[in-house]
Design an enzyme around this catalytic site. Structure first.
Site, short mmCIF file in Angstrom:
data_model
loop_
_atom_site.label_atom_id
_atom_site.label_comp_id
_atom_site.label_asym_id
_atom_site.label_seq_id
_atom_site.Cartn_x
_atom_site.Cartn_y
_atom_site.Cartn_z
CB THR A 1 21.72 -9.55 6.95
OG1 THR A 1 22.28 -8.62 7.87
CG2 THR A 1 22.20 -10.95 7.26
CD GLN B 1 28.08 -9.36 12.23
OE1 GLN B 1 28.99 -8.53 12.20
NE2 GLN B 1 26.91 -9.11 12.76
CD1 TRP C 1 18.45 -12.31 15.47
CD2 TRP C 1 18.24 -13.85 13.88
NE1 TRP C 1 18.19 -11.65 14.30
CE2 TRP C 1 18.05 -12.57 13.30
CE3 TRP C 1 18.15 -14.98 13.07
CZ2 TRP C 1 17.77 -12.39 11.95
CZ3 TRP C 1 17.89 -14.80 11.72
CH2 TRP C 1 17.70 -13.53 11.17
CG ASP D 1 25.42 -13.67 16.03
OD1 ASP D 1 25.73 -14.25 17.08
OD2 ASP D 1 24.99 -12.50 16.00
#
Length: 335
Positions: free
Chosen positions: A114, A165, A247, A189
């Site tokens: 990510t 995402q 998160w 998210d």
């Protein structure tokens, strides 16, 4: 005599340095057709003086710029200004799990994560962007960040952030960021991170049933994500969207004076169960609302661990107050 000669040499050297400094322009232009100073945005960023004392504006002419762009920590006070958000596009298509070109990255990883999937990474302080589209075009393949911001005192205005995402990673607890009059879209998210962030007058589109925000506010940080005067929209693809989920523990997210479409679920928020490391995050979150409107803003069925602000509590949530910090930063919002 020797001392005089050294003095003269010193003056000459100083003159050379000042001359070199003078030739560094405060404005640059990027154009793919060669009509500007540079053909790529990264080339223009690289040409800016390291740790410069004044702002440098990089004008970007219309075009689709296929770049994985980095504003490193030593390139400060940079503004990227596009001709128009719809036609000045920075795009890339990396995603978590994609093989790293050349075998391994600088951290020894063979696949992207990510954190390395970004199209634009901003590490330098005092960054500004306006009239741009920043896009991750990887599609629905998992985490794929369009904009990843770590620098402090960042302002993004009249930009489009496109992805699925994890579209926007507002990273690091010591970062303050303002997004104003922007359009943002994503699936899961798609606004996430640890930073102190104000979204002012932004249109936020959910592409699928999922979660809009995923704050990871560090414990003790005064503010997390604050959404003021925004509009939450969707199309027929989504009819069950949560305002957010934590998160990490201590996540903070507040919606004020925001129009919420019917796709926002009555309970509003999700506790993110199933996280073995942090099983009860809802016990430490601060999720709040004030004077929102629209079919998704009804508060009668909100989860018990969310909060409805009083008028007095809501008054602290201004752009200036949320982002001021110890240095009393004033981002020049038009709130």
């Amino acid at each position: 005599m020797k001392t005089l000669c050294l003095f003269i040499v010193g003056l000459l050297l100083s003159g050379c340095l000042f001359a070199q400094e003078a030739v560094r322009p405060k404005e640059l232009t990027v154009a793919q057709d060669g009509s500007g100073n540079y053909k790529t945005i990264q080339e223009a960023v690289n040409a800016v003086r390291d740790l410069g004392q004044w702002r440098v504006t990089i004008h970007i002419k219309k075009g689709i710029y296929h770049e994985k762009l980095v504003i490193p920590s030593w390139k400060t006070k940079i503004s990227l200004i596009g001709e128009s958000a719809e036609n000045t596009i920075i795009t890339n298509s990396d995603y978590s799990g994609k093989a790293v070109p050349g075998g391994k990255d600088a951290f020894g990883n063979a696949k992207m994560s990510t954190y390395t999937s970004y199209t634009l990474l901003v590490q330098g302080n005092d960054f500004m962007a306006e009239n741009l589209t920043i896009e991750n075009a990887a599609g629905r393949v998992g985490q794929a960040v369009a904009l990843h911001v770590e620098g402090d005192r960042c302002v993004i205005r009249k930009c489009r952030l496109l992805g699925n995402q994890d579209t926007l990673y507002a990273a690091t607890g010591n970062s303050r960021q303002l997004y104003e009059d922007c359009y943002m879209e994503g699936t899961t998210d798609f606004l996430f991170g640890e930073a102190t962030v104000v979204f002012n007058r932004c249109t936020i589109k959910s592409l699928l049933n999922s979660y809009i925000t995923a704050a990871a506010t560090p414990q003790g940080q005064a503010f997390g994500f604050v959404l003021l005067n925004c509009k939450l929209i969707t199309d027929s693809a989504a009819n069950k969207v949560f305002l957010g989920r934590p998160w990490r523990p201590y996540a903070k997210t507040v919606f004020i004076n925001t129009e919420m479409g019917s796709h926002i679920v009555p309970q509003g928020w999700n506790p993110w169960k199933g996280d073995a490391m942090f099983p009860d995050k809802e016990k430490t979150t601060y999720y709040a609302e004030y004077q929102n409107f629209g079919p998704g803003a009804k508060t009668g069925e909100r989860v018990s661990w969310s909060k409805q602000l009083t008028a007095r509590e809501a008054r602290q949530y201004t752009v200036k107050n949320v982002l001021a910090g110890k240095d009393n930063w004033q981002p020049g919002s038009t709130e």
